[in-house]
Design a protein around this motif. Structure first.
Motif, PDB file in Angstrom:
ATOM      1  N   GLU A  63       0.830  -1.196   0.000  1.00 57.42           N
ATOM      2  CA  GLU A  63       0.000   0.000   0.000  1.00 57.42           C
ATOM      3  C   GLU A  63       0.873   1.258   0.000  1.00 57.42           C
ATOM      4  O   GLU A  63       0.630   2.213  -0.768  1.00 57.42           O
ATOM      5  N   ALA A  64       1.928   1.267   0.823  1.00 56.83           N
ATOM      6  CA  ALA A  64       2.813   2.428   0.901  1.00 56.83           C
ATOM      7  C   ALA A  64       3.582   2.623  -0.398  1.00 56.83           C
ATOM      8  O   ALA A  64       3.798   3.768  -0.843  1.00 56.83           O
ATOM      9  N   LEU A  65       4.012   1.526  -1.025  1.00 66.61           N
ATOM     10  CA  LEU A  65       4.737   1.633  -2.295  1.00 66.61           C
ATOM     11  C   LEU A  65       3.858   2.233  -3.383  1.00 66.61           C
ATOM     12  O   LEU A  65       4.298   3.120  -4.148  1.00 66.61           O
ATOM     13  N   ILE A  66       2.610   1.771  -3.466  1.00 67.28           N
ATOM     14  CA  ILE A  66       1.699   2.300  -4.485  1.00 67.28           C
ATOM     15  C   ILE A  66       1.369   3.761  -4.181  1.00 67.28           C
ATOM     16  O   ILE A  66       1.275   4.588  -5.107  1.00 67.28           O
ATOM     17  N   ASP A  67       1.218   4.106  -2.902  1.00 71.59           N
ATOM     18  CA  ASP A  67       1.022   5.513  -2.533  1.00 71.59           C
ATOM     19  C   ASP A  67       2.190   6.372  -3.022  1.00 71.59           C
ATOM     20  O   ASP A  67       1.997   7.444  -3.601  1.00 71.59           O
ATOM     21  N   GLU A  68       3.392   5.900  -2.759  1.00 74.01           N
ATOM     22  CA  GLU A  68       4.592   6.649  -3.141  1.00 74.01           C
ATOM     23  C   GLU A  68       4.623   6.901  -4.642  1.00 74.01           C
ATOM     24  O   GLU A  68       5.017   7.984  -5.091  1.00 74.01           O
ATOM     25  N   ARG A  69       4.189   5.944  -5.415  1.00 76.30           N
ATOM     26  CA  ARG A  69       4.215   6.077  -6.870  1.00 76.30           C
ATOM     27  C   ARG A  69       2.974   6.780  -7.413  1.00 76.30           C
ATOM     28  O   ARG A  69       2.859   6.968  -8.625  1.00 76.30           O
ATOM     29  N   SER A  70       2.055   7.151  -6.500  1.00 74.71           N
ATOM     30  CA  SER A  70       0.808   7.795  -6.922  1.00 74.71           C
ATOM     31  C   SER A  70       0.667   9.217  -6.406  1.00 74.71           C
ATOM     32  O   SER A  70      -0.384   9.827  -6.579  1.00 74.71           O
ATOM     33  N   GLY A  71       1.708   9.723  -5.740  1.00 80.19           N
ATOM     34  CA  GLY A  71       1.654  11.110  -5.287  1.00 80.19           C
ATOM     35  C   GLY A  71       1.758  11.321  -3.802  1.00 80.19           C
ATOM     36  O   GLY A  71       1.805  12.457  -3.335  1.00 80.19           O
TER      37      GLY A  71
END
Length: 537
Positions: free
Chosen positions: A179-187
């Motif tokens: 979840e944190a990785l996808i957040d990081e790559r999403s803004g």
């Protein structure tokens, strides 16, 4: 998680090997348009295992759903498979029915031999494949945190401990890392499309924002250490209470009581045929007893186990009395078979504890006796939070699940077979409650994904196609690295082909099954909301 299914071509193999084998591109997404006022719209997968790579000692499955260094690091074969896959005896046995064979181990970027619909040990849920399914309309994923101590202990390669609850905790942590990785790559924090949710209201907000609501479930064989040794339970009511509180604090909303082996909570629904023989051996290794079965007298029954009949019929009553005394032999009367083990006192305590905490009870893998007793408790308490998530309960209980306001999801299978199961189940739905249908793909669960449809060559899914959940989203063949997949020839080789499979299901079943599938998310939320209403103040 499904049991592994060896090929009919299987030759005789050592018991340990048999036990190991048996235990176990789219447009950007938009916010979901409601089908009816106040409703969300989207598909619901109620049973898959994105983090199963950390289970069974952490060396059985090859590849990961994410890696901070990218897909080329995540989608690597197991080093022990060798230069041509010849040392991948577990993969070979579960895929081809023999420990001997080869495969191209390259993975990224060529994917010559894996992932594949019938490959059990290679990663099927890289987050980019899951993203394609979300963009096409999936709105709920129940991430079943899976563990099996017995399989972990007998598999020779490990990097993780075999304690099942430690495995569950690790997989929950990995889910939050994704979840944190996808957040990081999403803004930034909270911006990603992959959102872990812990309540029906939170899930609704996530889906209304057009994102994927990820529910944490647990499918363990010995929850909270609740195994038996020689018939004696190895956990207490206090262990169960502490465990349930910890699971709620961890974010878990849905749980199984038993899985594959009898435990201190309930008896299991048998596996049949050759698979049943070896899983029964696992039950003996794990508990000190073989399964105890009798000839059923009612309509509901467990799967048939072998050997059955003959001497088993002659010795039916002595075997039954010996089994009740704790002395068991792998010899059974004629079918239909029922596990004599139902819901134990500790199991009843856990079910009532889940009701008090507003949790969802999973009845798949329970013996018919245990499922009947569990449904009786839920009927007594008026608890709607009950799910059969991947076709592993007796069909006679479907009506009772629907009368409670629970939900049914069918195991992933080729489109024509999936439609037939939907038709059978829908006949029993209760009109007092919303009807939506789910699927339990069991990805990374060591069972097969949907194979190519038998008549696909004559009647193929045409590419590109419109997503049934959102016709404005059009999809062509999935491409990752240098590999392009086609549902008609490859089946659901990985999770990215779920939209193709759902489109094929819609072609086979018509607009009504599409409508029911796209109401899957709404139906799950309504069921979950009612379950939370049962929670103790």
């Amino acid at each position: 998680m499904h049991v592994l299914r060896p090929s009919r071509r299987s030759a005789a193999v050592p018991l340990v090997l048999a036990l190991l084998a048996a235990c176990l591109a789219a447009a950007p997404a938009r916010a979901s348009a409601p089908g009816r006022p106040g409703e969300v719209r989207g598909y619901a997968d109620l049973h898959s295992h994105p983090m199963a790579y950390e289970a069974f000692g952490g060396r059985l499955m090859c590849g990961k759903p994410f890696d901070p260094d990218g897909i080329e690091e995540a989608l690597r074969d197991c080093p022990d498979h060798g230069l041509n896959g010849s040392f991948a005896w577990f993969e070979n046995f579960t895929r081809h029915g023999t420990p001997f064979g080869t495969h191209d181990p390259t993975g990224w970027p060529t994917f010559a031999d894996w992932p594949a619909w019938d490959s059990r040990t290679h990663q099927q849920m890289h987050h980019t494949w899951l993203e394609r399914s979300w963009r096409a309309g999936q709105r709920i994923l129940v991430n079943q945190l899976v563990a099996n101590r017995q399989l972990c202990e007998v598999y020779p390669l490990k990097r993780n401990a075999c304690d099942e609850m430690d495995t569950v905790r690790l997989q929950a942590r990995r889910t939050r890392e994704l979840e944190a990785l996808i957040d990081e790559r999403s803004g930034g924090p909270g911006e990603g499309w992959f959102r872990i949710v812990t309540s029906a209201a939170e899930a609704r907000r996530v889906i209304e924002a057009g994102k994927l609501a990820v529910v944490l479930g647990v499918e363990a064989s010995e929850p909270f250490g609740c195994r038996t040794i020689g018939g004696e339970p190895q956990c207490t009511r206090a262990d169960i209470d502490r465990g349930l509180d910890e699971m709620r604090d961890l974010g878990v909303s849905s749980m199984f009581l038993c899985h594959k082996f009898d435990n201190a909570l309930c008896g299991v629904r048998f596996d049949s045929g050759t698979t049943g023989v070896v899983v029964n051996a696992g039950n003996f290794l794990g508990t000190g007893r073989f399964w105890r079965a009798e000839t059923c007298t009612g309509a509901a029954h467990d799967n048939t186990i072998a050997p059955a009949g003959g001497l088993g019929d002659v010795l039916r009553e002595p075997l039954r009395h010996l089994g009740m005394a704790g002395i068991t032999f792998p010899l059974y009367p004629s079918p239909p078979h029922c596990n004599v083990a139902g819901l134990t006192d500790l199991g009843e305590h856990m079910v009532r504890g889940m009701v008090d905490r507003g949790m969802i009870v999973e009845i798949d893998h329970m013996s018919v006796k245990a499922a009947d007793e569990t449904l009786g408790i839920l009927e007594e308490t008026g608890h709607s939070g009950v799910v059969s998530s991947h076709s592993w309960t007796d069909a006679n209980y479907v009506r009772r699940v629907y009368r409670l306001g629970g939900m049914i999801a069918a195991y992933g299978s080729p489109a024509d077979r999936f439609v037939a199961e939907w038709e059978r189940n829908k006949r029993h739905h209760d009109p007092r409650f919303a009807f939506g249908y789910g699927y339990g793909l069991d990805a990374n669960g060591m069972g097969p994904l949907p194979a190519p449809r038998a008549d696909a060559a004559a009647n193929p899914l045409e590419y590109p196609f419109a997503s049934p959940a959102d016709p404005s989203v059009r999809l062509d063949r999935l491409r990752t690295g240098r590999r392009t997949w086609d549902l008609n020839t490859d089946g659901v080789a990985n999770y990215g082909l779920v939209p193709d499979w759902l489109a094929d299901v819609g072609r086979a079943g018509g607009p009504q099954i599409t409508a029911d599938l796209t109401r899957g998310a709404e139906t799950y939320l309504q069921m979950w909301n009612r379950a939370e209403g049962s929670a103790r103040p």
